[in-house]
Design an enzyme around this catalytic site. Structure first.
Site, PDB file in Angstrom:
ATOM      1  N   LYS A 123     -13.411   2.778  -7.046  1.00 28.49           N
ATOM      2  CA  LYS A 123     -13.045   3.888  -6.173  1.00 28.49           C
ATOM      3  C   LYS A 123     -11.545   3.809  -5.879  1.00 28.49           C
ATOM      4  O   LYS A 123     -10.961   2.735  -5.857  1.00 28.49           O
ATOM      5  CB  LYS A 123     -13.858   3.880  -4.875  1.00 28.49           C
ATOM      6  CG  LYS A 123     -13.605   2.714  -3.937  1.00 28.49           C
ATOM      7  CD  LYS A 123     -14.428   2.854  -2.674  1.00 28.49           C
ATOM      8  CE  LYS A 123     -14.161   1.725  -1.689  1.00 28.49           C
ATOM      9  NZ  LYS A 123     -12.784   1.701  -1.167  1.00 28.49           N
ATOM     10  N   LYS A 164       0.816  -1.215   0.000  1.00 27.52           N
ATOM     11  CA  LYS A 164       0.000   0.000   0.000  1.00 27.52           C
ATOM     12  C   LYS A 164       0.852   1.270   0.000  1.00 27.52           C
ATOM     13  O   LYS A 164       0.483   2.267   0.623  1.00 27.52           O
ATOM     14  CB  LYS A 164      -0.965   0.016   1.187  1.00 27.52           C
ATOM     15  CG  LYS A 164      -1.966  -1.132   1.180  1.00 27.52           C
ATOM     16  CD  LYS A 164      -2.967  -1.010   2.323  1.00 27.52           C
ATOM     17  CE  LYS A 164      -3.952  -2.149   2.290  1.00 27.52           C
ATOM     18  NZ  LYS A 164      -4.949  -2.060   3.390  1.00 27.52           N
ATOM     19  N   LYS A 183     -14.888  -1.864   1.736  1.00 25.20           N
ATOM     20  CA  LYS A 183     -13.606  -1.992   1.047  1.00 25.20           C
ATOM     21  C   LYS A 183     -12.617  -0.959   1.574  1.00 25.20           C
ATOM     22  O   LYS A 183     -12.975   0.145   1.960  1.00 25.20           O
ATOM     23  CB  LYS A 183     -13.789  -1.812  -0.465  1.00 25.20           C
ATOM     24  CG  LYS A 183     -14.682  -2.873  -1.105  1.00 25.20           C
ATOM     25  CD  LYS A 183     -14.025  -4.237  -1.061  1.00 25.20           C
ATOM     26  CE  LYS A 183     -14.884  -5.308  -1.725  1.00 25.20           C
ATOM     27  NZ  LYS A 183     -16.070  -5.679  -0.952  1.00 25.20           N
ATOM     28  N   ASP A 184     -11.342  -1.347   1.533  1.00 22.48           N
ATOM     29  CA  ASP A 184     -10.254  -0.544   2.078  1.00 22.48           C
ATOM     30  C   ASP A 184     -10.153   0.810   1.383  1.00 22.48           C
ATOM     31  O   ASP A 184     -10.392   0.923   0.180  1.00 22.48           O
ATOM     32  CB  ASP A 184      -8.943  -1.316   1.904  1.00 22.48           C
ATOM     33  CG  ASP A 184      -7.882  -0.904   2.896  1.00 22.48           C
ATOM     34  OD1 ASP A 184      -7.682   0.308   3.081  1.00 22.48           O
ATOM     35  OD2 ASP A 184      -7.248  -1.795   3.487  1.00 22.48           O
ATOM     36  N   ALA A 185      -9.778   1.830   2.159  1.00 23.63           N
ATOM     37  CA  ALA A 185      -9.584   3.159   1.570  1.00 23.63           C
ATOM     38  C   ALA A 185      -8.272   3.242   0.804  1.00 23.63           C
ATOM     39  O   ALA A 185      -8.210   3.859  -0.271  1.00 23.63           O
ATOM     40  CB  ALA A 185      -9.625   4.219   2.661  1.00 23.63           C
TER      41      ALA A 185
END
Length: 398
Positions: A48, A19, A77-79
């Site tokens: 997104k 990430k 869902k993960d940012a």
């Protein structure tokens, strides 16, 4: 989050970082069904980038001029990722959906359907993750770890996301379950951490000292939920019980489910070396249906576990949670008793927490390992499980 034992601890890890940018972590939701083409709900397949699901929903609701609860989604869902998932919107036309312009969101497809999307309406998630800061030898290391996970399953720990940025959401849940309002205030508003910004540390220190008005004057504007509780604390002249009632039910539920997750993780950690071994009294989870049953004869059921049809499960404690029997049941009841709780402790006004069972392991499919400016890992997991649990086994750090 507690340091949890690795399933593959006899194998080395790759190390590295994930990430470092959103494109290094791509999640594609696998839908449970496709929209049928007609009905009162418009389904949008959206991509997104750098947004949490909650923030995306808020932006889309404002852009389409609908209430946020008119929007449904199957999973959070993960940012810090690029994610593709379906959402449903009631009361808008496909034409309005196609013309949607929202920063960080791209509409990929639109179709009609008859029902609102709800949490859990998905078949799983496919992940493509780049691990940076490693050498090409990491490919062979990752292949060995993933081969063992493919055979034995992925430990179904709850990930660090469940425990919040301060890693204390579960402790907040325990204070709520015990009715410890003073403890909640200290944990939620006080107890400064060295990695927090200086003005927030100063405000939290004032909370610990009992100077709530001064803490409110120093409190950063961005932490609105905490500020609301602190304002209530000042209005109530320091009455912690009245202040806690200012906490909304969504945040209250998050704290309670975090404590459920904390207890589940402890039981799973104890079971890690027997992850696929069935014991008498276990509540066996049937992967195909989500149903569960109590094991009477482990010798009869073990072949089904070896085929990954069933797995031992742990409790998400609640008033209607089915507890195991025999030795597994004794461990579950002992852990609950150590917390000073009973199943009925999870009956709280305004919040429905029935309890459930969660498998101690989940299957991993569609594994691929490659190299492209870093180690590339691809795999598919069932809904409700965390890709970070695969990554921590591969990388050998949290």
């Amino acid at each position: 989050m507690d340091q949890l034992p690795f399933l593959t601890r006899t194998l080395p890890g790759t190390g590295g970082q994930i990430k470092t940018c959103p494109d290094d972590f791509v999640v594609e939701e696998i839908p449970l069904y496709q929209p049928c083409g007609d009905g009162g709900h418009t389904y949008l397949l959206v991509e997104k980038r750098g947004l949490s699901t909650h923030h995306m929903v808020g932006r889309i609701a404002r852009a389409l001029r609908v209430a946020p609860d008119a929007i449904g989604y199957a999973g959070l869902k993960d940012a810090r990722a690029v994610t593709r998932q379906f959402i449903s919107v009631e009361g808008v036309t496909p034409e309005q959906a196609h013309s949607l312009q929202v920063e960080g969101v791209r509409v990929l497809a639109v179709a009609r359907h008859r029902n609102k999307l709800k949490l859990g309406h998905l078949a799983g998630n496919h992940f493509t993750v780049r691990v940076r800061g490693v050498e090409t030898a990491a490919v062979a290391v990752a292949e060995a770890v993933l081969a063992e996970l493919s055979q034995r399953g992925v430990p179904n720990y709850f990930g660090e996301q469940r425990f919040g940025a301060r890693d204390n959401t579960h402790r907040l849940g325990l204070t709520l379950l015990r009715g410890d309002a003073i403890g909640f205030v200290r944990e939620y508003l006080g107890s400064p951490r060295p990695d927090e910004r200086p003005d927030l540390q100063a405000a939290r220190t004032l909370v610990d000292a009992g100077d709530y008005a001064a803490a409110l004057a120093r409190w950063p504007g961005g932490l609105r939920d905490e500020r609301r509780v602190l304002e209530a604390l000042v209005r109530a002249d320091g009455d912690a019980g009245r202040a806690v009632r200012a906490l909304n039910n969504e945040l209250r539920r998050l704290a309670l489910t975090a404590y459920q997750a904390h207890l589940f993780n402890q039981l799973l950690a104890e079971r890690i070396d027997r992850l696929g071994q069935i014991e008498a009294g276990d509540v066996a989870f049937i992967h195909a249906s989500g149903a569960a049953f109590i094991v009477q004869d482990p010798a009869v059921e073990q072949p089904r576990a070896d085929r990954f049809e069933i797995s031992p499960s742990g409790p998400l404690f609640g008033p209607k949670c089915l507890l195991a029997e025999g030795a597994p049941g004794a461990r579950e009841r002992a852990l609950l008793a150590e917390s000073g709780l009973t199943l009925d402790s999870f009956r709280l006004p305004g919040i429905k927490m029935k309890g459930a069972r969660r498998p101690y392991r989940v299957p991993i499919h569609d594994i691929a390992v490659s190299w492209d400016e870093g180690l590339i890992l691809q795999f598919r997991l069932p809904p409700g499980s965390y890709a970070t649990q695969v990554l921590r086994e591969v990388m050998k750090h949290d």
